[in-house]
Write a protein that holds these residues in place. Structure first.
Motif, PDB file in Angstrom:
ATOM      1  N   LEU A  40       0.827  -1.196   0.000  1.00  0.00           N
ATOM      2  CA  LEU A  40       0.000   0.000   0.000  1.00  0.00           C
ATOM      3  C   LEU A  40       0.871   1.259   0.000  1.00  0.00           C
ATOM      4  CD1 LEU A  40      -2.558  -1.087   2.739  1.00  0.00           C
ATOM      5  CD2 LEU A  40      -3.009  -0.930   0.286  1.00  0.00           C
ATOM      6  N   PRO A  41       0.381   2.357  -0.564  1.00  0.00           N
ATOM      7  CA  PRO A  41       1.147   3.610  -0.505  1.00  0.00           C
ATOM      8  C   PRO A  41       1.289   4.080   0.940  1.00  0.00           C
ATOM      9  CG  PRO A  41      -1.055   3.968  -1.414  1.00  0.00           C
ATOM     10  CD  PRO A  41      -0.865   2.496  -1.347  1.00  0.00           C
ATOM     11  N   ASP A  42       2.355   4.808   1.202  1.00  0.00           N
ATOM     12  CA  ASP A  42       2.643   5.249   2.569  1.00  0.00           C
ATOM     13  C   ASP A  42       1.546   6.142   3.141  1.00  0.00           C
ATOM     14  OD1 ASP A  42       4.990   3.850   2.455  1.00  0.00           O
ATOM     15  OD2 ASP A  42       6.227   5.594   1.963  1.00  0.00           O
ATOM     16  N   ASP A  43       0.861   6.857   2.269  1.00  0.00           N
ATOM     17  CA  ASP A  43      -0.152   7.800   2.734  1.00  0.00           C
ATOM     18  C   ASP A  43      -1.568   7.231   2.622  1.00  0.00           C
ATOM     19  OD1 ASP A  43      -0.347   7.754   0.005  1.00  0.00           O
ATOM     20  OD2 ASP A  43      -0.438   9.943  -0.234  1.00  0.00           O
ATOM     21  N   ALA A  44      -1.699   5.924   2.553  1.00  0.00           N
ATOM     22  CA  ALA A  44      -3.019   5.305   2.402  1.00  0.00           C
ATOM     23  C   ALA A  44      -3.948   5.732   3.534  1.00  0.00           C
ATOM     24  CB  ALA A  44      -2.887   3.793   2.380  1.00  0.00           C
ATOM     25  N   ARG A  45      -5.180   6.027   3.182  1.00  0.00           N
ATOM     26  CA  ARG A  45      -6.198   6.334   4.195  1.00  0.00           C
ATOM     27  C   ARG A  45      -6.807   5.008   4.642  1.00  0.00           C
ATOM     28  NH1 ARG A  45     -11.874   9.211   3.878  1.00  0.00           N
ATOM     29  NH2 ARG A  45     -11.947  10.180   5.945  1.00  0.00           N
ATOM     30  N   VAL A  46      -6.818   4.778   5.961  1.00  0.00           N
ATOM     31  CA  VAL A  46      -7.196   3.469   6.509  1.00  0.00           C
ATOM     32  C   VAL A  46      -8.441   3.598   7.371  1.00  0.00           C
ATOM     33  CG1 VAL A  46      -6.467   1.546   7.973  1.00  0.00           C
ATOM     34  CG2 VAL A  46      -4.796   2.694   6.490  1.00  0.00           C
ATOM     35  N   LEU A  47      -9.385   2.697   7.155  1.00  0.00           N
ATOM     36  CA  LEU A  47     -10.560   2.557   8.016  1.00  0.00           C
ATOM     37  C   LEU A  47     -10.522   1.171   8.636  1.00  0.00           C
ATOM     38  CD1 LEU A  47     -13.424   3.212   9.124  1.00  0.00           C
ATOM     39  CD2 LEU A  47     -14.330   2.351   6.935  1.00  0.00           C
ATOM     40  N   GLU A  48     -10.530   1.111   9.955  1.00  0.00           N
ATOM     41  CA  GLU A  48     -10.640  -0.181  10.640  1.00  0.00           C
ATOM     42  C   GLU A  48     -12.002  -0.285  11.304  1.00  0.00           C
ATOM     43  OE1 GLU A  48      -8.626  -3.119  13.992  1.00  0.00           O
ATOM     44  OE2 GLU A  48      -7.796  -1.108  13.698  1.00  0.00           O
ATOM     45  N   ILE A  49     -12.677  -1.394  11.032  1.00  0.00           N
ATOM     46  CA  ILE A  49     -13.983  -1.683  11.618  1.00  0.00           C
ATOM     47  C   ILE A  49     -13.789  -2.664  12.771  1.00  0.00           C
ATOM     48  CG2 ILE A  49     -16.259  -2.689  11.194  1.00  0.00           C
ATOM     49  CD1 ILE A  49     -15.844  -0.106   9.681  1.00  0.00           C
ATOM     50  N   GLY A  50     -14.341  -2.354  13.930  1.00  0.00           N
ATOM     51  CA  GLY A  50     -14.270  -3.276  15.063  1.00  0.00           C
ATOM     52  C   GLY A  50     -12.863  -3.448  15.591  1.00  0.00           C
ATOM     53  N   LEU A 112      -7.545   1.454   2.312  1.00  0.00           N
ATOM     54  CA  LEU A 112      -7.656   0.175   2.999  1.00  0.00           C
ATOM     55  C   LEU A 112      -8.824   0.221   3.966  1.00  0.00           C
ATOM     56  CD1 LEU A 112      -6.590  -2.666   3.906  1.00  0.00           C
ATOM     57  CD2 LEU A 112      -5.208  -1.436   5.613  1.00  0.00           C
ATOM     58  N   VAL A 113      -9.710  -0.751   3.851  1.00  0.00           N
ATOM     59  CA  VAL A 113     -10.735  -1.003   4.854  1.00  0.00           C
ATOM     60  C   VAL A 113     -10.457  -2.395   5.405  1.00  0.00           C
ATOM     61  CG1 VAL A 113     -13.191  -1.264   5.347  1.00  0.00           C
ATOM     62  CG2 VAL A 113     -12.425   0.452   3.683  1.00  0.00           C
ATOM     63  N   CYS A 114     -10.373  -2.526   6.725  1.00  0.00           N
ATOM     64  CA  CYS A 114      -9.981  -3.805   7.294  1.00  0.00           C
ATOM     65  C   CYS A 114     -10.766  -4.098   8.571  1.00  0.00           C
ATOM     66  CB  CYS A 114      -8.477  -3.833   7.582  1.00  0.00           C
ATOM     67  SG  CYS A 114      -7.906  -2.501   8.669  1.00  0.00           S
ATOM     68  N   ALA A 115     -10.833  -5.374   8.921  1.00  0.00           N
ATOM     69  CA  ALA A 115     -11.518  -5.799  10.142  1.00  0.00           C
ATOM     70  C   ALA A 115     -11.043  -7.199  10.485  1.00  0.00           C
ATOM     71  CB  ALA A 115     -13.032  -5.789   9.944  1.00  0.00           C
ATOM     72  N   SER A 116     -10.871  -7.441  11.772  1.00  0.00           N
ATOM     73  CA  SER A 116     -10.455  -8.764  12.226  1.00  0.00           C
ATOM     74  C   SER A 116     -11.419  -9.278  13.295  1.00  0.00           C
ATOM     75  CB  SER A 116      -9.025  -8.722  12.786  1.00  0.00           C
ATOM     76  OG  SER A 116      -8.587 -10.021  13.137  1.00  0.00           O
ATOM     77  N   MET A 117     -11.999 -10.420  13.041  1.00  0.00           N
ATOM     78  CA  MET A 117     -12.886 -11.113  13.978  1.00  0.00           C
ATOM     79  C   MET A 117     -14.008 -10.195  14.457  1.00  0.00           C
ATOM     80  SD  MET A 117     -11.692 -14.264  14.370  1.00  0.00           S
ATOM     81  CE  MET A 117     -11.663 -15.052  15.982  1.00  0.00           C
TER      82      MET A 117
END
Length: 253
Positions: A40-50, A112-117
């Motif tokens: 991913l690019p260094d300046d990626a905007r990240v959303l984490e759910i949960g 990036l949108v990400c979520a774990s468990m």
């Protein structure tokens, strides 16, 4: 539908989550490694759910992922615990957000949108995945893991051996999740099983309580004390272990 208020309350009260969620920590670290390999690019905007207590958040930050972060959870207590673990920093934002029903409040798109468990607790996983994909930038990625149908097969089997039905939520099968992903392209899915061993059924149930994973399936009627003792004895006889079937999904925008 899953009792979402009960889910939120259970996780909000799970003050000892980090010390007892061994499988959750393990799969979050594996997910972070997979995301780090995306370049991913260094300046990626990240959303984490949960975000929970920050297993995935911290692992991704340790890999140097992301520029501007929005770290969310529907349980205020979990947001506070995650914030205390990873700390404050420029571009690191925290918010109480329902990752299924509150997405309309978000502005802009994410690399990036990400979520774990997390997403196993959603009422409409397929619909939520579609909405999350719409939040991606053109070259963005949605990467998450979730529990599948063979999770806690031993506990369900102990109930069946006693002529009873377990109260645990029935998660979708890996095959159903694969079918769901077919509407997106490109998309990939992997399946892994993690076995957690316990001294006995009492320890298994206590651990579920400590990590907030006690919300039953809709319509479940709690077992009588006698039937619960029978199920616990059957679980112990079968080895007192619990399988987590973890499915990891990756959709590229």
């Amino acid at each position: 539908m899953i009792d979402q208020t009960r889910v939120t309350t259970a996780f909000d009260r799970a003050e000892h989550y980090a010390g007892h969620a061994g499988v959750q920590r393990e799969v979050a670290q594996a997910l972070a490694a997979r995301i780090a390999a995306l370049g991913l690019p260094d300046d990626a905007r990240v959303l984490e759910i949960g975000c929970g207590t920050g297993f995935l958040t911290k692992a991704l930050l340790d890999y140097g992922i992301g520029g501007e972060w929005l770290v969310t959870d529907k349980a205020p207590g979990m947001v506070a615990r995650c914030r205390s673990v990873v700390g404050e920093a420029p571009g690191r934002n925290f918010a109480v957000l329902d990752g299924e029903y509150g997405l309309g409040a978000l502005e802009g798109r994410f690399g990036l949108v990400c979520a774990s468990m997390t997403m196993q607790w959603f009422d409409d996983l397929a619909g939520t995945v579609e909405r999350l994909v719409q939040l991606l930038e053109p070259d963005g990625h949605l990467v998450f893991n979730t529990l599948a149908g063979e999770t806690f097969a031993e506990w369900r089997g102990a109930h069946a051996a006693c002529g009873l039905e377990a109260g645990a939520i029935a998660f979708p099968t890996a095959e159903a999740l694969m079918q769901m992903l077919r509407r997106f392209s490109p998309a990939a899915l992997t399946v892994e099983r993690h076995v957690e061993r316990h001294e006995n059924a009492r320890q298994f149930l206590e651990r579920l309580k400590l990590v907030g994973a006690t919300t039953p399936r809709p319509g479940h009627v709690p077992l009588s004390p006698g039937n619960l003792r029978r199920v616990m004895a059957a679980f112990d006889t079968d080895g007192a272990q619990a399988t987590y079937e973890v499915v990891t999904c990756h959709i590229a925008g």
